[in-house]
Write an enzyme that holds these catalytic residues in place. Structure first.
Site, PDB file in Angstrom:
ATOM      1  N   MET A 176       0.868  -1.176   0.000  1.00  0.00           N
ATOM      2  CA  MET A 176       0.000   0.000   0.000  1.00  0.00           C
ATOM      3  C   MET A 176       0.900   1.219   0.000  1.00  0.00           C
ATOM      4  O   MET A 176       1.761   1.372   0.868  1.00  0.00           O
ATOM      5  CB  MET A 176      -0.911  -0.044   1.241  1.00  0.00           C
ATOM      6  CG  MET A 176      -1.827   1.158   1.360  1.00  0.00           C
ATOM      7  SD  MET A 176      -3.003   1.265  -0.021  1.00  0.00           S
ATOM      8  CE  MET A 176      -3.082   3.032  -0.254  1.00  0.00           C
ATOM      9  N   HIS A 201       6.411  -1.224  -7.719  1.00  0.00           N
ATOM     10  CA  HIS A 201       5.014  -0.813  -7.906  1.00  0.00           C
ATOM     11  C   HIS A 201       4.623   0.280  -6.905  1.00  0.00           C
ATOM     12  O   HIS A 201       4.149   1.353  -7.300  1.00  0.00           O
ATOM     13  CB  HIS A 201       4.097  -2.033  -7.767  1.00  0.00           C
ATOM     14  CG  HIS A 201       2.642  -1.722  -7.913  1.00  0.00           C
ATOM     15  ND1 HIS A 201       1.965  -1.875  -9.099  1.00  0.00           N
ATOM     16  CD2 HIS A 201       1.738  -1.246  -7.030  1.00  0.00           C
ATOM     17  CE1 HIS A 201       0.709  -1.508  -8.943  1.00  0.00           C
ATOM     18  NE2 HIS A 201       0.536  -1.122  -7.677  1.00  0.00           N
ATOM     19  N   GLU A 202       4.841   0.013  -5.632  1.00  0.00           N
ATOM     20  CA  GLU A 202       4.417   0.995  -4.619  1.00  0.00           C
ATOM     21  C   GLU A 202       5.211   2.292  -4.761  1.00  0.00           C
ATOM     22  O   GLU A 202       4.685   3.382  -4.579  1.00  0.00           O
ATOM     23  CB  GLU A 202       4.527   0.417  -3.206  1.00  0.00           C
ATOM     24  CG  GLU A 202       3.752  -0.883  -2.958  1.00  0.00           C
ATOM     25  CD  GLU A 202       2.317  -0.904  -3.475  1.00  0.00           C
ATOM     26  OE1 GLU A 202       1.701   0.175  -3.555  1.00  0.00           O
ATOM     27  OE2 GLU A 202       1.828  -2.005  -3.810  1.00  0.00           O
ATOM     28  N   HIS A 205       3.807   4.502  -7.458  1.00  0.00           N
ATOM     29  CA  HIS A 205       2.628   5.265  -7.020  1.00  0.00           C
ATOM     30  C   HIS A 205       3.010   6.647  -6.471  1.00  0.00           C
ATOM     31  O   HIS A 205       2.148   7.530  -6.398  1.00  0.00           O
ATOM     32  CB  HIS A 205       1.874   4.512  -5.919  1.00  0.00           C
ATOM     33  CG  HIS A 205       0.841   3.548  -6.404  1.00  0.00           C
ATOM     34  ND1 HIS A 205      -0.186   3.907  -7.239  1.00  0.00           N
ATOM     35  CD2 HIS A 205       0.652   2.225  -6.125  1.00  0.00           C
ATOM     36  CE1 HIS A 205      -0.959   2.829  -7.460  1.00  0.00           C
ATOM     37  NE2 HIS A 205      -0.473   1.802  -6.795  1.00  0.00           N
TER      38      HIS A 205
HETATM   39  N1  BES Z   1      -3.114   0.654  -3.861  1.00  0.00           N
HETATM   40  C1  BES Z   1      -2.998  -0.742  -4.059  1.00  0.00           C
HETATM   41  C2  BES Z   1      -3.706  -1.543  -3.006  1.00  0.00           C
HETATM   42  C3  BES Z   1      -5.195  -1.296  -2.903  1.00  0.00           C
HETATM   43  C4  BES Z   1      -5.977  -1.180  -4.040  1.00  0.00           C
HETATM   44  C5  BES Z   1      -5.798  -1.188  -1.676  1.00  0.00           C
HETATM   45  C6  BES Z   1      -7.339  -0.936  -3.923  1.00  0.00           C
HETATM   46  C7  BES Z   1      -7.160  -0.956  -1.562  1.00  0.00           C
HETATM   47  C8  BES Z   1      -7.929  -0.820  -2.695  1.00  0.00           C
HETATM   48  C9  BES Z   1      -1.538  -1.185  -4.148  1.00  0.00           C
HETATM   49  O1  BES Z   1      -0.712  -0.283  -4.794  1.00  0.00           O
HETATM   50  C10 BES Z   1      -1.477  -2.451  -4.940  1.00  0.00           C
HETATM   51  O2  BES Z   1      -1.824  -2.402  -6.092  1.00  0.00           O
HETATM   52  N2  BES Z   1      -1.033  -3.546  -4.357  1.00  0.00           N
HETATM   53  C11 BES Z   1      -0.911  -4.836  -5.003  1.00  0.00           C
HETATM   54  C12 BES Z   1       0.526  -5.166  -5.274  1.00  0.00           C
HETATM   55  C13 BES Z   1       1.033  -4.810  -6.614  1.00  0.00           C
HETATM   56  C14 BES Z   1       2.433  -5.351  -6.800  1.00  0.00           C
HETATM   57  C15 BES Z   1       0.155  -5.136  -7.772  1.00  0.00           C
HETATM   58  C16 BES Z   1      -1.413  -5.892  -4.050  1.00  0.00           C
HETATM   59  O3  BES Z   1      -1.695  -5.564  -2.900  1.00  0.00           O
HETATM   60  O4  BES Z   1      -1.515  -7.048  -4.443  1.00  0.00           O
HETATM   61 ZN    ZN Z   2      -1.072  -0.223  -6.888  1.00  0.00          ZN
END
Ligand code: BES
Ligand code: ZN
Length: 505
Positions: A176, A201-202, A205
């Site tokens: 996150m 990824h993070e 963001h």
């Molecule tokens: N921001 C997201 C997590 C999220 C999305 C929380 C929607 C609540 C609602 C985070 O950046 C994310 O995409 N995490 C992915 C990991 C990524 C490597 C694709 C996950 O948690 O799997």
């Molecule tokens: Zn994400």
């Protein structure tokens, strides 16, 4: 909450306490942490849970700055998505924070626990429980390289520090992107640095999402699609094209499976969503990530990488700290690029406002995965699993291998594969997640013990949802799942148990 104000009102004070059951918060007993010595608290505000712990304008199009004072037991440390994380515990358990840059509510975050810090370069580091912190520092050693690579691509990192917090296993997400302090699942600590795309990824963001923010959750792909694209570019820069093509190949397979599940004509497979009247969490899926990624990759391939990067750099810079709608993005795209025939060839409407995967979707090419496919073929033609040459295979080779095994695999073959590669005993939770789905399909009961253990210990939704889903397909499976879930549920965050409740109801 409605507060009446007059034209003279300059300030509103709200005095409040949150409920212990606030959906964003997870209060962990010491037994639910990695170290099992001290309790832990963490928040998860995205998408619309910030309102459960702080009264706020809880939509991504509204921003605020904040200050906070946290008082805790002196043997615990508090960290937040703000300036003030110092890497050391205070004697009195009081921590002060300030976020001077305006952020949307979904990025508000707090963690409290027995935390230690290891620096990784001059502007980054990792917080984790004492028994995890060394492993985390090993895993994330490339952090500074990632930040520099990101800056070379799309301009300066605007948040000063980039630290990570590794959470206890019940953290419901992989990562996150809380500003200045990414929250990460301990399942990323594979021991061989193979899952660090999550950090890329993070980190990405910090531009796509935290600077230029989806104005509404209907525009979620602007956050996640851009971030997957950017993540891929960072991974390519650090680990080479072959590596990022492996990731892209897996992403395309994920996307196809998601679309199959949702239905080829489902409006939830449009990039631009319509979440009116729904909890955004129910409509946000893989499509925003991977269809978004492939659309942006198509833009890159159509306009050429150099031009496309010029556009993105300007886009992040000019729209920093602002909300962005899908329509405004398309307008920017249309103004920046002049070549009409190229623009027409994108089929923007098919990507953004229609279902499924358009015909002009880029096709990733991975020669490594072609080798894996050849091994699967050899096995189909009678080569015993132990005789397959798999030296040098990484997590992603194995993921591709398991995912591409024939659907109709017989139990004897599955057992033979397990004897050859010991998947059931893997310490890599992404591999276990793929493997257990196969075990359920083939009714390989030897895996039940390890699978129970896994479901009791992993709270990351993406890694438990497919397993409960597969179990729920048969009456015996569902009964077994319910029995395990009764014990596991108290250890899950609300984000995860709300999803699993639905699957097992
Ligand atoms: N921001 C997201 C997590 C999220 C999305 C929380 C929607 C609540 C609602 C985070 O950046 C994310 O995409 N995490 C992915 C990991 C990524 C490597 C694709 C996950 O948690 O799997
Ligand atoms: Zn994400």
């Amino acid at each position: 909450m409605t507060i009446s104000i007059t034209p003279k009102t300059k300030k509103v004070h709200v005095y409040y306490t949150t409920s212990p059951n606030a959906g964003a918060l997870q209060w962990l007993e010491q037994s639910q942490t990695s170290g099992k010595q001290k309790p832990f608290l963490f928040t998860q505000s995205q998408a619309i849970l910030a309102r459960t712990w702080v009264p706020c304008m809880d939509g991504p199009g509204v921003r605020f700055t904040y200050t906070a004072t946290i008082r805790t037991r002196p043997d615990l440390a508090a960290v937040m998505s703000a300036a003030g994380n110092s890497g050391t515990k205070t004697a009195d358990g009081v921590y002060k924070f300030e976020m001077k840059q305006p952020i949307p509510s979904y990025l508000l975050a707090l963690g409290v626990g027995d935390l230690e810090f290891r620096p990784l370069g001059h502007r980054g580091g990792v917080y984790a429980e004492p028994n995890v912190v060394e492993k985390a520092a090993y895993e994330f050693v490339d952090l500074e390289k990632m930040i520099s690579a990101a800056e070379e691509l799309y301009g300066p990192y605007r948040w000063e520090r980039y630290d990570l917090l590794v959470l206890p296993p019940s953290f419901p997400f992989g990562g996150m992107e809380n500003p200045r302090l990414t929250f990460a699942t301990p399942t990323v600590l594979a021991g061989d640095r193979s899952l660090v795309a999550l950090v890329a990824h993070e980190l990405a963001h910090s531009w796509s999402g935290n600077l230029v923010t989806n104005a509404t959750w209907d525009d979620f792909w602007l956050n996640e699609g851009f971030t997957v694209y950017f993540e891929q570019r960072i991974m390519e820069k650090l680990y080479g094209r072959e590596h990022s093509e492996m990731l892209a190949t897996l992403a395309l397979k994920d996307l196809k499976e998601t679309i199959e599940e949702l239905g080829a004509t489902s409006p939830d497979t449009h990039l631009k969503l319509n979440l009116k009247g729904r909890d955004p969490d129910d409509g946000m899926n893989d499509v925003a990530y991977n269809k978004g990624y492939f659309f942006l990759r198509l833009c890159e391939e159509t306009f050429g990488r150099e031009e496309w990067d010029g556009f993105l750099k300007e886009y992040f810079n000019e729209n920093a700290f602002k909300p962005m709608t899908t329509e405004l993005f398309l307008k920017h795209l249309n103004t920046y690029f002049k070549d009409t025939s190229k623009k027409e060839s994108l089929h923007i409407n098919a990507w953004v406002y229609a279902a499924g995967i358009p015909d002009n979707c880029p096709q990733p090419q991975s020669s490594e995965f072609e080798k894996v496919s050849a091994k699967i073929e050899a096995m189909k033609n009678g080569t015993p699993a132990v005789q397959l040459q798999t030296q040098g295979w990484t997590t992603h080779h194995w993921l591709y291998f398991i995912r591409n095994l024939p659907d109709s695999l017989k139990l004897e073959k599955l057992i033979e594969i397990d004897y050859a590669f010991y998947f059931t005993r893997s310490g890599n939770q992404e591999i276990l997640c793929e493997w257990f789905q196969r075990c359920i399909k083939a009714k390989y009961e030897t895996a039940n013990g390890p699978m129970r253990n896994y479901l009791m210990n992993v709270g990351r939704r993406k890694l438990i949802k497919p397993i409960y889903t597969e179990l729920a397909k048969t009456p015996e499976g569902k009964a077994w799942a319910k029995e395990v879930y009764t014990k596991a549920r108290p250890g899950y965050h609300s984000v995860s148990y709300n999803t699993i409740d639905d699957i097992l109801k």
